[in-house]
Design an enzyme around this catalytic site. Sequence first.
Site, PDB file in Angstrom:
ATOM      1  CG  ASP A 111      -2.173   0.782   1.080  1.00 40.18           C
ATOM      2  OD1 ASP A 111      -2.372   1.366   0.005  1.00 40.18           O
ATOM      3  OD2 ASP A 111      -2.941   0.879   2.051  1.00 40.18           O
ATOM      4  CG  HIS A 112      -1.263   5.040   0.389  1.00 44.27           C
ATOM      5  ND1 HIS A 112      -2.362   4.264   0.663  1.00 44.27           N
ATOM      6  CD2 HIS A 112      -1.697   6.036  -0.416  1.00 44.27           C
ATOM      7  CE1 HIS A 112      -3.416   4.769   0.060  1.00 44.27           C
ATOM      8  NE2 HIS A 112      -3.049   5.845  -0.617  1.00 44.27           N
ATOM      9  CD  GLU A 184      -4.811   4.589   4.505  1.00 47.13           C
ATOM     10  OE1 GLU A 184      -5.997   4.352   4.686  1.00 47.13           O
ATOM     11  OE2 GLU A 184      -4.195   4.243   3.503  1.00 47.13           O
ATOM     12  CG  HIS A 228      -7.002   7.559   2.643  1.00 41.73           C
ATOM     13  ND1 HIS A 228      -5.856   8.211   2.297  1.00 41.73           N
ATOM     14  CD2 HIS A 228      -7.189   6.607   1.705  1.00 41.73           C
ATOM     15  CE1 HIS A 228      -5.362   7.677   1.190  1.00 41.73           C
ATOM     16  NE2 HIS A 228      -6.151   6.704   0.810  1.00 41.73           N
ATOM     17  CG  HIS A 267      -6.297   4.975  -3.109  1.00 39.91           C
ATOM     18  ND1 HIS A 267      -5.041   5.397  -2.789  1.00 39.91           N
ATOM     19  CD2 HIS A 267      -6.131   3.879  -3.894  1.00 39.91           C
ATOM     20  CE1 HIS A 267      -4.145   4.603  -3.361  1.00 39.91           C
ATOM     21  NE2 HIS A 267      -4.788   3.680  -4.043  1.00 39.91           N
ATOM     22  CG  ASN A 289      -6.773   0.712  -1.870  1.00 43.38           C
ATOM     23  OD1 ASN A 289      -6.686  -0.187  -2.690  1.00 43.38           O
ATOM     24  ND2 ASN A 289      -5.795   1.561  -1.618  1.00 43.38           N
TER      25      ASN A 289
HETATM   26 ZN   LIG Z   1      -4.440   6.961  -1.607  1.00 40.38          ZN
END
Ligand SMILES: [Zn+2]
Length: 361
Positions: A111-112, A184, A228, A267, A289
Amino acid sequence: MPGLMSELGLKPGVIYGDDVLKLFQYARKAGFAIPAINVTSSSTAVAALEAAKEAKAPIILQVSNGGGAFFCGKGISNDGQKASAAGAIAAAHYIRSIAPIYGVPVVLHTDHCAKKLLPWLDAMMDADEAFFKEKGIPLFSSHMIDLSEESFEENIKTTAKYLERAAPWKQWLEMEIGITGGEEDGVNNEDVDNNSLYTQPSDIWEIYSTLTKISPYVSIAAAFGNVHGVYQPGNVKLHPELLGKHQKFVAEKLQTKDEKPVFFVFHGGSGSSVDEFKTAIGHGVVKVNLDTDLQWAYLSGHRDYITKNLEYLKTQVGNPEGPTKPNKKYYDPRVWVREGEKTMKTRVVTALQDFNATGSL
Ligand SMILES: [Zn+2]
């Protein structure tokens, strides 16, 4: 829906390269997306795999930077991103080992990764390179690089550099453009100006044309008002129909009849409506996501179990049935951790249904 496995020849277990490409192309055409589940432990990985097996659908398991550190153990330092890297690599080996038993194709993703976390991505790609030398495949199916906080030029340039490294292994790279609101993994975008929450079609074209010259294994997480986390409904509005404009713009530039040339990623899926998901998926979103909603679902099973059985969990011996009755079968982690797996699994099954992926194998 025809069978993905028979039609595309996908095998159970972790897939990579052209199999991921075929899966995403198929999903984009057929109009379904695959949920990307953040896993932080063997228990959450198992819950997600069990859901995919039950729903007869492919699944994406992803490890975040914080999830990798947790997998490694929070009791040690994460200096130089070493714990995040070791934990994510351990998760990858674990998932690779058990995934075939579940009988579903699994995309193994990370992820990120913001600029300051690039040493984490570097370490994982070192592991990919070593795995590739030994077995001819990368350890992870794909990674995500998120330089959306940097300038547009730097974002494209650095993303292109990482894609060049991943290309010989046919490894997928997901990039982010525009700002996803909310908070996030320590990146707080709760106060950004609304205009930067929506990506422009010309930006998508520049990214698409630059990156697809290097490798076809690319997807874009474009901002269309996503957030997020889950908050009270606020002033930021989701506009998934913008993705349709991006597709049209890119298709015109390419002079192609293909109406959806771009692979998009959604996202901040938690808290969005099924209609918003379906609109986004109709415009070429192949991966969504989901994290926050699953954290909540995982907790629910533990919380309800503990609340219901509290009188059996206060002492090792002695409960409402008698002062000498043992409580071992109530506090065994295989009992109460399992309850969280069940509620998380149920939530992932719902996501697969919402994203039209159920029964696609
Ligand atoms: Zn993102």
